[in-house]
Write a protein that holds these residues in place. Structure first.
Motif, PDB file in Angstrom:
ATOM      1  N   LEU A  96     -40.752 142.691 -92.416  1.00 39.86           N
ATOM      2  CA  LEU A  96     -40.896 141.393 -91.759  1.00 39.86           C
ATOM      3  C   LEU A  96     -40.363 141.442 -90.332  1.00 39.86           C
ATOM      4  CD1 LEU A  96     -41.730 138.448 -92.009  1.00 39.86           C
ATOM      5  CD2 LEU A  96     -39.466 137.943 -92.933  1.00 39.86           C
ATOM      6  N   ILE A  97     -39.318 142.230 -90.113  1.00 37.27           N
ATOM      7  CA  ILE A  97     -38.741 142.308 -88.771  1.00 37.27           C
ATOM      8  C   ILE A  97     -39.741 142.904 -87.785  1.00 37.27           C
ATOM      9  CG2 ILE A  97     -37.683 144.589 -89.176  1.00 37.27           C
ATOM     10  CD1 ILE A  97     -35.346 143.642 -87.418  1.00 37.27           C
ATOM     11  N   SER A  98     -40.572 143.856 -88.244  1.00 37.12           N
ATOM     12  CA  SER A  98     -41.580 144.442 -87.366  1.00 37.12           C
ATOM     13  C   SER A  98     -42.609 143.400 -86.950  1.00 37.12           C
ATOM     14  CB  SER A  98     -42.274 145.619 -88.060  1.00 37.12           C
ATOM     15  OG  SER A  98     -41.355 146.657 -88.323  1.00 37.12           O
ATOM     16  N   LEU A  99     -42.977 142.526 -87.869  1.00 37.13           N
ATOM     17  CA  LEU A  99     -43.938 141.468 -87.558  1.00 37.13           C
ATOM     18  C   LEU A  99     -43.344 140.479 -86.560  1.00 37.13           C
ATOM     19  CD1 LEU A  99     -45.396 140.777 -91.118  1.00 37.13           C
ATOM     20  CD2 LEU A  99     -46.288 142.285 -89.341  1.00 37.13           C
ATOM     21  N   ARG A 100     -42.064 140.160 -86.704  1.00 38.35           N
ATOM     22  CA  ARG A 100     -41.420 139.242 -85.768  1.00 38.35           C
ATOM     23  C   ARG A 100     -41.300 139.888 -84.376  1.00 38.35           C
ATOM     24  NH1 ARG A 100     -39.806 134.622 -87.856  1.00 38.35           N
ATOM     25  NH2 ARG A 100     -39.328 134.424 -90.089  1.00 38.35           N
ATOM     26  N   TYR A 101     -41.049 141.192 -84.339  1.00 37.46           N
ATOM     27  CA  TYR A 101     -41.015 141.899 -83.058  1.00 37.46           C
ATOM     28  C   TYR A 101     -42.387 141.837 -82.395  1.00 37.46           C
ATOM     29  CZ  TYR A 101     -36.365 144.064 -83.561  1.00 37.46           C
ATOM     30  OH  TYR A 101     -35.028 144.277 -83.642  1.00 37.46           O
ATOM     31  N   ALA A 102     -43.438 142.024 -83.189  1.00 38.26           N
ATOM     32  CA  ALA A 102     -44.797 141.980 -82.647  1.00 38.26           C
ATOM     33  C   ALA A 102     -45.120 140.605 -82.079  1.00 38.26           C
ATOM     34  CB  ALA A 102     -45.809 142.362 -83.719  1.00 38.26           C
ATOM     35  N   LEU A 103     -44.678 139.550 -82.751  1.00 37.48           N
ATOM     36  CA  LEU A 103     -44.910 138.189 -82.266  1.00 37.48           C
ATOM     37  C   LEU A 103     -44.186 137.972 -80.946  1.00 37.48           C
ATOM     38  CD1 LEU A 103     -44.643 136.065 -85.552  1.00 37.48           C
ATOM     39  CD2 LEU A 103     -46.697 136.732 -84.312  1.00 37.48           C
ATOM     40  N   ALA A 104     -42.950 138.484 -80.852  1.00 33.64           N
ATOM     41  CA  ALA A 104     -42.179 138.310 -79.616  1.00 33.64           C
ATOM     42  C   ALA A 104     -42.851 139.039 -78.454  1.00 33.64           C
ATOM     43  CB  ALA A 104     -40.751 138.821 -79.822  1.00 33.64           C
ATOM     44  N   VAL A 105     -43.314 140.252 -78.690  1.00 33.72           N
ATOM     45  CA  VAL A 105     -43.991 141.009 -77.641  1.00 33.72           C
ATOM     46  C   VAL A 105     -45.295 140.318 -77.242  1.00 33.72           C
ATOM     47  CG1 VAL A 105     -45.096 143.208 -77.068  1.00 33.72           C
ATOM     48  CG2 VAL A 105     -42.935 143.199 -78.328  1.00 33.72           C
ATOM     49  N   ALA A 106     -46.027 139.803 -78.213  1.00 35.24           N
ATOM     50  CA  ALA A 106     -47.288 139.121 -77.925  1.00 35.24           C
ATOM     51  C   ALA A 106     -47.059 137.882 -77.074  1.00 35.24           C
ATOM     52  CB  ALA A 106     -47.986 138.746 -79.233  1.00 35.24           C
ATOM     53  N   GLU A 107     -45.914 137.236 -77.256  1.00 38.38           N
ATOM     54  CA  GLU A 107     -45.625 136.037 -76.483  1.00 38.38           C
ATOM     55  C   GLU A 107     -45.118 136.379 -75.088  1.00 38.38           C
ATOM     56  OE1 GLU A 107     -43.008 131.907 -76.856  1.00 38.38           O
ATOM     57  OE2 GLU A 107     -43.295 133.219 -78.598  1.00 38.38           O
ATOM     58  N   CYS A 108     -44.275 137.400 -75.000  1.00 41.11           N
ATOM     59  CA  CYS A 108     -43.694 137.774 -73.700  1.00 41.11           C
ATOM     60  C   CYS A 108     -44.582 138.733 -72.904  1.00 41.11           C
ATOM     61  CB  CYS A 108     -42.325 138.433 -73.912  1.00 41.11           C
ATOM     62  SG  CYS A 108     -41.086 137.363 -74.671  1.00 41.11           S
ATOM     63  N   LEU A 109     -45.409 139.517 -73.626  1.00 42.71           N
ATOM     64  CA  LEU A 109     -46.248 140.552 -73.014  1.00 42.71           C
ATOM     65  C   LEU A 109     -45.408 141.527 -72.189  1.00 42.71           C
ATOM     66  CD1 LEU A 109     -49.415 138.506 -71.977  1.00 42.71           C
ATOM     67  CD2 LEU A 109     -49.063 139.936 -74.011  1.00 42.71           C
ATOM     68  N   ASN A 110     -44.208 141.764 -72.676  1.00 43.55           N
ATOM     69  CA  ASN A 110     -43.296 142.677 -71.988  1.00 43.55           C
ATOM     70  C   ASN A 110     -42.223 143.103 -72.994  1.00 43.55           C
ATOM     71  OD1 ASN A 110     -40.694 143.283 -70.388  1.00 43.55           O
ATOM     72  ND2 ASN A 110     -42.277 143.262 -68.778  1.00 43.55           N
ATOM     73  N   PHE A 111     -42.045 144.419 -73.184  1.00 45.56           N
ATOM     74  CA  PHE A 111     -41.069 144.912 -74.157  1.00 45.56           C
ATOM     75  C   PHE A 111     -39.638 144.509 -73.784  1.00 45.56           C
ATOM     76  CE2 PHE A 111     -44.386 148.192 -75.253  1.00 45.56           C
ATOM     77  CZ  PHE A 111     -44.539 147.784 -76.572  1.00 45.56           C
ATOM     78  N   ARG A 112     -39.296 144.588 -72.491  1.00 49.70           N
ATOM     79  CA  ARG A 112     -37.930 144.271 -72.088  1.00 49.70           C
ATOM     80  C   ARG A 112     -37.615 142.795 -72.300  1.00 49.70           C
ATOM     81  NH1 ARG A 112     -35.837 142.656 -67.242  1.00 49.70           N
ATOM     82  NH2 ARG A 112     -37.830 143.057 -66.183  1.00 49.70           N
TER      83      ARG A 112
END
Length: 315
Positions: A23-39
């Protein structure tokens, strides 16, 4: 060759849906999709950029698809990535809702309670209990069913009722029961009755009257009590048993066809042509008990019992 390719594709889908994604990987993916930036996503998640990058890479390898196109100043969702994020967002929202709903049920804040009564009561302790419970737990539905005491206890055993409030002693060793409150016994009589002008009555004044009682509800207990009290006056009671509801019984009383024994809470309902008088020489009070199954683990039920106990202590 075509069969081999189709087979490989089938196995890939089977592995995808048959495996468990963290589940944590999916939440990370959502965060990246929203920010469009890993940092930026890492800052929002409170973790390192390398951790986010590693999680996303592992997720893409697990799915066998590229979710993000890496760029110098950020990332962009691929077409497959956009589709995946839409579905994951909906899934996470459903999961969050399921967790919150389950938590509400576990604490008794949401749910439904089926309550059995010997008769519907508009006032007194039980009416106050229902009102207080609704105020404190507005999202719990209270479903009220009226019936004979024996029937309600049977329904407790069957699980169709969560709790029943009955009059008198409870003969159900396989159920839990607790005395909750008591009420004074009163006589309901026609407004034109010879004793209606007084403030109270005595049992010796009632020996010549016709008592009308219900076959259901608290009728059997009322009949037994009347027989005992009239016998103490060395008289034989005249009792008629009718298979009717409480309101119909009061209409019979108003028509002058007899009197009946009831409890003080009945005074809270206005029945035209009927008056209620306390019995001055009656030493007992009607005892009301709650009955429930020991197998019922409903937190909503426990909350109701706790509230009833609190109100009982205060009165």
């Amino acid at each position: 060759m075509r069969r081999r390719k189709d087979s490989d594709q089938h196995l890939r889908h089977r592995d995808w849906f048959g495996s468990r994604l963290p589940l944590i990987s999916l939440r990370y993916a959502l965060a990246v999709a929203e920010c469009l930036n890993f940092r930026h996503a890492a800052n929002r998640l409170g973790t390192s950029q390398s951790s986010v990058s590693a999680r996303i890479k592992a997720l893409e390898e697990h799915l066998g698809i590229m979710l993000f196109e890496r760029r110098h100043r950020g990332v962009r969702l691929t077409e497959a990535g956009r589709s995946f994020i839409v579905e994951v967002t909906a899934g996470i929202e459903h999961l969050d809702h399921a967790i919150k709903t389950a938590g509400a049920f576990s604490t008794g804040l949401v749910g439904r309670l089926h309550i059995g009564l010997h008769s519907l009561i508009a006032g007194g302790f039980l009416a106050d209990l229902r009102r207080r419970y609704r105020e404190e737990y507005p999202d719990v539905d209270l479903v009220i069913a009226e019936g004979r005491s024996a029937d309600t206890i049977r329904q407790i055993r069957e699980g169709s009722l969560d709790i029943a409030f009955v009059v008198g002693a409870v003969d159900a060793p396989d159920c839990h029961s607790r005395e909750i409150w008591s009420e004074a016994l009163v006589v309901a009589m026609p407004a034109g009755h010879r004793l209606a002008m007084g403030d109270h009555v005595l049992w010796q004044d009632l020996t010549s009257d016709v008592f009308v009682v219900r076959q259901g509800g608290a009728g059997p207990q009322a009949r037994d009590h009347i027989v005992r009290r009239i016998a103490e006056q060395r008289k034989s009671p005249n009792i008629q048993r009718l298979d009717i509801g409480r309101d119909s019984l009061m209409h019979v009383i108003a028509d002058g066809d007899g009197i009946t024994l009831t409890t003080d809470s009945a005074r809270h309902v206005q029945f035209p042509g009927v008056v209620f008088r306390p019995i001055a020489d009656e030493p007992e009070r009607a005892q009301f008990s709650a009955v429930w199954s020991p197998h019922n683990r409903s937190q909503a039920l426990k909350n109701l019992l706790d509230l009833a106990a609190e109100m009982s202590r205060s009165t």
